[in-house]
Design a protein around this motif. Structure first.
Motif, PDB file in Angstrom:
ATOM      1  N   SER A   1      34.722  36.034  41.511  1.00  0.00           N
ATOM      2  CA  SER A   1      34.917  36.739  40.246  1.00  0.00           C
ATOM      3  C   SER A   1      35.682  38.038  40.457  1.00  0.00           C
ATOM      4  CB  SER A   1      33.556  37.075  39.608  1.00  0.00           C
ATOM      5  OG  SER A   1      32.836  35.907  39.308  1.00  0.00           O
TER       6      SER A   1
ATOM      7  N   ASN B   1      35.674  34.621  35.997  1.00  0.00           N
ATOM      8  CA  ASN B   1      34.681  33.934  36.828  1.00  0.00           C
ATOM      9  C   ASN B   1      35.220  32.574  37.260  1.00  0.00           C
ATOM     10  OD1 ASN B   1      32.806  36.054  36.399  1.00  0.00           O
ATOM     11  ND2 ASN B   1      32.099  35.078  34.502  1.00  0.00           N
TER      12      ASN B   1
ATOM     13  N   GLN C   1      37.024  39.724  32.271  1.00  0.00           N
ATOM     14  CA  GLN C   1      36.075  39.257  33.261  1.00  0.00           C
ATOM     15  C   GLN C   1      36.486  37.844  33.648  1.00  0.00           C
ATOM     16  OE1 GLN C   1      33.259  40.634  34.850  1.00  0.00           O
ATOM     17  NE2 GLN C   1      33.318  38.723  36.015  1.00  0.00           N
TER      18      GLN C   1
ATOM     19  N   SER D   1      40.744  45.772  34.306  1.00  0.00           N
ATOM     20  CA  SER D   1      40.638  46.787  33.258  1.00  0.00           C
ATOM     21  C   SER D   1      42.026  47.302  32.909  1.00  0.00           C
ATOM     22  CB  SER D   1      39.780  47.966  33.715  1.00  0.00           C
ATOM     23  OG  SER D   1      38.481  47.566  34.051  1.00  0.00           O
TER      24      SER D   1
ATOM     25  N   THR E   1      37.067  41.525  37.780  1.00  0.00           N
ATOM     26  CA  THR E   1      37.185  42.113  36.446  1.00  0.00           C
ATOM     27  C   THR E   1      38.399  43.020  36.418  1.00  0.00           C
ATOM     28  OG1 THR E   1      34.803  42.046  36.079  1.00  0.00           O
ATOM     29  CG2 THR E   1      36.089  43.498  34.671  1.00  0.00           C
TER      30      THR E   1
ATOM     31  N   TYR F   1      39.128  44.717  28.830  1.00  0.00           N
ATOM     32  CA  TYR F   1      38.656  44.163  30.088  1.00  0.00           C
ATOM     33  C   TYR F   1      38.891  42.653  30.110  1.00  0.00           C
ATOM     34  CZ  TYR F   1      36.026  48.548  30.027  1.00  0.00           C
ATOM     35  OH  TYR F   1      35.680  49.868  29.958  1.00  0.00           O
TER      36      TYR F   1
END
Length: 118
Positions: free
Chosen positions: A17, A82, A80, A21, A19, A78
């Protein structure tokens, strides 16, 4: 002018994963859309995920694995990510579309590299 500053890219193993920004240097009078695109060598930039008037839209390739969210007060979006796959490897670009008074503008970040590899 609005500057978009991206962060969070890097190298991750398949299944991992990350993330991303993206923060805008200032707010716009009216934001039409804010989201993420990606591009690989020799290919056109493609939509990954976008927030439009509070609603989210995803590319089929990332549905169920990626989640986009926006903090309007912080001028930040953002992503995210996965269950990353090797085919997610690309340069990811933040995009902001909106109005200041009646002038429409379309801004891009500098891009952040995401590499999915073992």
């Amino acid at each position: 002018q609005v500057q978009l500053v991206e962060s969070g890219g890097g190298l991750v193993q398949p299944g991992g994963s990350l993330t991303l920004s993206c923060t805008a240097s200032r707010s716009m009078r009216s934001v039409s859309a804010m989201g993420w695109y990606r591009q690989t060598p020799g290919n056109e930039r493609e939509l990954v995920a976008v927030v439009i008037s509070g609603m989210t839209k995803y590319a089929d390739a990332v549905k169920g694995r990626f989640t986009i969210s926006r903090d309007g007060a912080a001028n930040t979006v953002y992503l995210q990510m996965n269950s990353l796959k090797s085919e997610d490897t690309a340069v990811y670009y933040c995009n902001l579309k909106g109005y200041d008074d009646t002038v429409f503008s379309d801004y891009w970040g500098q891009g952040t590299q995401v590499t999915v590899s073992s």
